[in-house]
Design a protein around this motif. Structure first.
Motif, PDB file in Angstrom:
ATOM      1  N   LEU A  21       0.809  -1.248   0.082  1.00 14.62           N
ATOM      2  CA  LEU A  21       0.012  -0.043   0.023  1.00 14.62           C
ATOM      3  C   LEU A  21       1.039   1.289   0.096  1.00 14.62           C
ATOM      4  N   VAL A  22       1.818   1.252   0.796  1.00 13.51           N
ATOM      5  CA  VAL A  22       2.746   2.569   0.834  1.00 13.51           C
ATOM      6  C   VAL A  22       3.623   2.641  -0.305  1.00 13.51           C
ATOM      7  N   LEU A  23       4.131   1.388  -0.971  1.00 14.27           N
ATOM      8  CA  LEU A  23       4.736   1.396  -2.321  1.00 14.27           C
ATOM      9  C   LEU A  23       3.868   1.850  -3.355  1.00 14.27           C
ATOM     10  N   ALA A  24       2.596   1.600  -3.351  1.00 14.38           N
ATOM     11  CA  ALA A  24       1.846   2.140  -4.355  1.00 14.38           C
ATOM     12  C   ALA A  24       1.471   3.445  -4.340  1.00 14.38           C
ATOM     13  N   ALA A  25       1.227   3.821  -3.224  1.00 19.50           N
ATOM     14  CA  ALA A  25       0.988   5.297  -2.895  1.00 19.50           C
ATOM     15  C   ALA A  25       2.268   6.202  -3.430  1.00 19.50           C
ATOM     16  N   LEU A  26       3.744   5.683  -2.979  1.00 18.15           N
ATOM     17  CA  LEU A  26       4.638   6.523  -3.365  1.00 18.15           C
ATOM     18  C   LEU A  26       4.871   6.465  -4.949  1.00 18.15           C
ATOM     19  N   SER A  27       4.619   5.315  -5.464  1.00 17.73           N
ATOM     20  CA  SER A  27       4.815   5.126  -7.011  1.00 17.73           C
ATOM     21  C   SER A  27       3.842   6.066  -7.774  1.00 17.73           C
ATOM     22  N   ASP A  28       2.450   6.372  -6.963  1.00 14.45           N
ATOM     23  CA  ASP A  28       1.456   6.956  -7.972  1.00 14.45           C
ATOM     24  C   ASP A  28       1.961   8.307  -7.785  1.00 14.45           C
ATOM     25  N   LEU A  29       2.983   8.891  -7.108  1.00 19.21           N
ATOM     26  CA  LEU A  29       3.245  10.386  -6.794  1.00 19.21           C
ATOM     27  C   LEU A  29       4.170  10.570  -8.102  1.00 19.21           C
ATOM     28  N   ARG A  30       4.653   9.572  -8.735  1.00 17.12           N
ATOM     29  CA  ARG A  30       5.706   9.778  -9.869  1.00 17.12           C
ATOM     30  C   ARG A  30       6.582  10.735  -9.567  1.00 17.12           C
ATOM     31  N   LEU A  31       7.439  10.395  -8.697  1.00 19.70           N
ATOM     32  CA  LEU A  31       8.467  11.173  -8.196  1.00 19.70           C
ATOM     33  C   LEU A  31       9.711  11.285  -8.886  1.00 19.70           C
ATOM     34  N   GLU A  32      10.488  12.094  -8.925  1.00 22.84           N
ATOM     35  CA  GLU A  32      11.719  12.275  -9.762  1.00 22.84           C
ATOM     36  C   GLU A  32      12.760  12.958  -8.760  1.00 22.84           C
ATOM     37  N   TRP A  33      14.051  12.487  -9.128  1.00 25.52           N
ATOM     38  CA  TRP A  33      15.159  13.377  -8.549  1.00 25.52           C
ATOM     39  C   TRP A  33      15.159  14.815  -8.841  1.00 25.52           C
ATOM     40  N   PRO A  34      15.235  15.874  -8.014  1.00 28.24           N
ATOM     41  CA  PRO A  34      15.392  17.060  -8.395  1.00 28.24           C
ATOM     42  C   PRO A  34      16.529  17.432  -9.526  1.00 28.24           C
ATOM     43  N   LYS A  35      16.189  17.991 -10.331  1.00 34.14           N
ATOM     44  CA  LYS A  35      17.000  18.473 -11.473  1.00 34.14           C
ATOM     45  C   LYS A  35      18.216  19.426 -10.858  1.00 34.14           C
ATOM     46  N   ALA A  36      19.360  19.548 -10.994  1.00 26.22           N
ATOM     47  CA  ALA A  36      20.489  20.285 -10.458  1.00 26.22           C
ATOM     48  C   ALA A  36      20.374  21.662 -10.992  1.00 26.22           C
ATOM     49  N   GLU A  37      20.199  22.482  -9.970  1.00 27.78           N
ATOM     50  CA  GLU A  37      20.099  23.843 -10.350  1.00 27.78           C
ATOM     51  C   GLU A  37      21.474  24.465 -10.417  1.00 27.78           C
ATOM     52  N   PHE A  38      22.476  23.958 -10.644  1.00 28.48           N
ATOM     53  CA  PHE A  38      23.980  24.272 -10.672  1.00 28.48           C
ATOM     54  C   PHE A  38      24.423  23.669 -12.153  1.00 28.48           C
ATOM     55  N   ASP A  39      25.512  24.243 -12.613  1.00 29.67           N
ATOM     56  CA  ASP A  39      26.094  23.621 -13.878  1.00 29.67           C
ATOM     57  C   ASP A  39      27.182  22.578 -13.276  1.00 29.67           C
ATOM     58  N   VAL A  40      26.919  21.334 -13.634  1.00 24.25           N
ATOM     59  CA  VAL A  40      27.527  20.327 -12.976  1.00 24.25           C
ATOM     60  C   VAL A  40      29.206  20.509 -13.422  1.00 24.25           C
ATOM     61  N   PRO A  41      29.424  20.393 -14.652  1.00 25.11           N
ATOM     62  CA  PRO A  41      30.901  20.606 -15.011  1.00 25.11           C
ATOM     63  C   PRO A  41      31.754  21.692 -14.051  1.00 25.11           C
ATOM     64  N   ILE A  42      31.119  22.917 -14.182  1.00 19.45           N
ATOM     65  CA  ILE A  42      31.711  23.999 -13.508  1.00 19.45           C
ATOM     66  C   ILE A  42      31.671  23.546 -11.949  1.00 19.45           C
ATOM     67  N   GLU A  43      30.926  23.057 -11.291  1.00 18.41           N
ATOM     68  CA  GLU A  43      30.873  22.754 -10.007  1.00 18.41           C
ATOM     69  C   GLU A  43      32.260  21.761  -9.639  1.00 18.41           C
ATOM     70  N   ARG A  44      32.367  20.867 -10.794  1.00 18.73           N
ATOM     71  CA  ARG A  44      33.095  19.707 -10.575  1.00 18.73           C
ATOM     72  C   ARG A  44      34.651  20.571 -10.678  1.00 18.73           C
ATOM     73  N   GLU A  45      34.577  21.215 -11.606  1.00 18.94           N
ATOM     74  CA  GLU A  45      36.003  22.071 -11.650  1.00 18.94           C
ATOM     75  C   GLU A  45      36.310  22.892 -10.419  1.00 18.94           C
ATOM     76  N   LEU A  46      35.317  23.430  -9.792  1.00 13.33           N
ATOM     77  CA  LEU A  46      35.471  24.151  -8.471  1.00 13.33           C
ATOM     78  C   LEU A  46      35.912  23.169  -7.424  1.00 13.33           C
ATOM     79  N   VAL A  47      35.312  22.235  -7.497  1.00  8.93           N
ATOM     80  CA  VAL A  47      35.326  21.038  -6.278  1.00  8.93           C
ATOM     81  C   VAL A  47      37.156  20.758  -6.351  1.00  8.93           C
ATOM     82  N   GLU A  48      37.297  20.181  -7.899  1.00 10.17           N
ATOM     83  CA  GLU A  48      38.773  19.689  -8.142  1.00 10.17           C
ATOM     84  C   GLU A  48      39.774  20.623  -7.620  1.00 10.17           C
ATOM     85  N   ARG A  49      39.649  22.096  -7.705  1.00 13.48           N
ATOM     86  CA  ARG A  49      40.566  23.080  -7.452  1.00 13.48           C
ATOM     87  C   ARG A  49      40.361  23.384  -5.820  1.00 13.48           C
ATOM     88  N   SER A  50      39.671  22.900  -5.269  1.00 21.60           N
ATOM     89  CA  SER A  50      39.095  23.244  -3.849  1.00 21.60           C
ATOM     90  C   SER A  50      40.317  22.620  -2.886  1.00 21.60           C
TER      91      SER A  50
END
Lengths: 284, 284
Positions: free
Chosen positions: B255-284
């Motif tokens: 029942l709980v699984l069905a309720a969660l599936s029905d919500l059609r959940l998705e991972w939030p999209k990155a609000e940042f530029d991944v390659p740029i952030e990668r570069e910043l982390v590499e250099r940090s």
């Protein structure tokens, strides 16, 4: 099933912050007191799950009959150090009925209008409960110190207030376990990159993490100062090496198990006459 | 490892309380939609643990980026029916950070001085959370009806208030799942005797259980009335046969699984530029 590899020396002894402790000399890669490997550690963790939940149930049961004992586990760490993993893989096996979990985020405007311990007091565990703080009142002497949001005098006041606050908790029956998960700066870099490489983990990534990372050494200094000021016999700090997640988990599990064992818990004695009740149930 | 035995018909269909449902005709021993045995059921439960926790994490993640969805699981049952087992064996695998558990005991004097929904409102899940109510506002139309603590008019008012209250929750993004764990009177007797035979379970035994047991048929009538008045499309009741604990657990998990599936959940999209952030982390 292969034999379980146990700790040779207990983390309650090897990881405790005593006089003269130096965070700079603590190795985040080490596995103090444990000679097993990752697979051994995972087997040990699973093996002790049942013991942990049984002790926690006993703690809860005692409180239903007037017991005042309780546990408070405080988790502090740099980002990505694995607080969530401790909660999910060590503590989550316990009965949610007996667990009070509280994550402290940046304080709200209302919270800011009170003394820093106001919101903490509201979240302390009730009798019989295992409380878990994901971050805590220590943020008020860590990030606040790092960014000079407080004067040296106010910082001193906070250390003193924390000691008095924690003393009151332990006097009221709470066993306080304070854990700092100790990862290296390089390990954090690797974990941040791993988050960026996995779209399912992007939501956990924030530019703010990088901003605080730039203050790494200041944070280490602030932790050292917090240990010096607040690691007391009644509420000691434990610095848990956390570059190896599996080690951090078994170490914290041992700390919680030891705290529960030290309480010498017992199942409450029946306050009714068992044979008479049996008879009543049979006839019902 | 043997193959996993899945449900043939989904509990969301077979266990839902619709028009004309009769609790008297519901068999507490049955395993609707499932042909496997206990071992199969336990394997299925373990197999779906990971899926459940992944969906729950996604629900939590969405809320960090403005998502308003959430789940509320209401558990009601006669004593010993296994509410605690559902919480421990189905729900406890989720991340405590994303779970709000609330057990409703007899109301305090302060709670009694308000409308019966006052204490309920304070415990509803926040966005992104899975809320679990161990007992609920339904006590106010169950035990209260059984013992005639309310007039028929007040009872009618409560049904209506509950429907409006639950409608507001669902309008605000909450999926409401109401579960009654259905055990037989004989099964309860067996479980009460088992409690008396195990000193580690004496603390769970109370003479009060026997007192309420004497009103078994009145309780069944009160449940039937509650189903008739409050099982709505937006907040349906499910009557889960619970004489076999393993079945009740996999059914509620579904029942709980069905309720969660029905919500059609998705991972939030990155609000940042991944390659740029990668570069910043590499250099940090």
């Amino acid at each position: 099933m292969a034999g379980i590899v146990e700790f040779e020396k207990h983390p309650a002894d090897t990881l405790k912050v005593g006089k003269g402790f130096s965070l700079a000399k603590a190795d985040p890669d080490a596995t103090p007191g444990y000679s097993g490997n990752k697979a051994d550690g995972e087997a040990l963790l699973a093996d002790l799950d049942g013991k942990l939940t049984a002790l926690q149930e006993m703690l809860f049961a005692e409180s239903r009959f007037g017991g005042r004992k309780r546990i408070l586990l405080v988790l502090q760490a740099m980002d990505t150090a694995g607080k969530g993993g401790i909660v999910n893989h060590v503590m989550a096996t316990m009965d949610p009925q007996g667990v009070q979990f509280k994550a402290f985020k940046a304080p709200t405007e209302e919270e800011k209008s009170y003394d820093f311990l106001w919101r903490i007091e509201k979240a302390v565990p009730a009798a019989g409960m295992v409380g878990i703080f994901d971050r805590s009142h220590y943020e008020d002497v860590l990030i606040h110190k790092v960014h000079n949001w407080v004067t040296p005098e106010e910082l001193k006041r906070r250390y003193r207030a924390i000691n008095e606050f924690e003393r009151r908790q332990t006097d009221a029956g709470t066993t306080v376990i304070k854990v700092m998960l100790n990862i290296s700066k390089d390990e954090q870099k690797a974990r941040l990159l791993a988050r960026l490489d996995d779209p399912a983990k992007h939501w956990k990534y924030s530019g703010g993490d990088l901003k605080e990372r730039a203050f790494w050494q200041d944070y280490m200094d602030a932790y050292q100062a917090a240990f010096d000021e607040t690691s007391k016999d009644h509420a000691p700090w434990y610095v848990v090496p956390a570059n190896k997640k599996w080690y951090a988990r078994i170490a914290v599990q041992q700390l919680v198990l030891a705290a529960l064992s030290d309480l010498r818990l017992e199942w409450p004695k029946a306050e009714f006459d068992v044979p008479i009740e049996r008879e009543l149930v049979e006839r019902s």
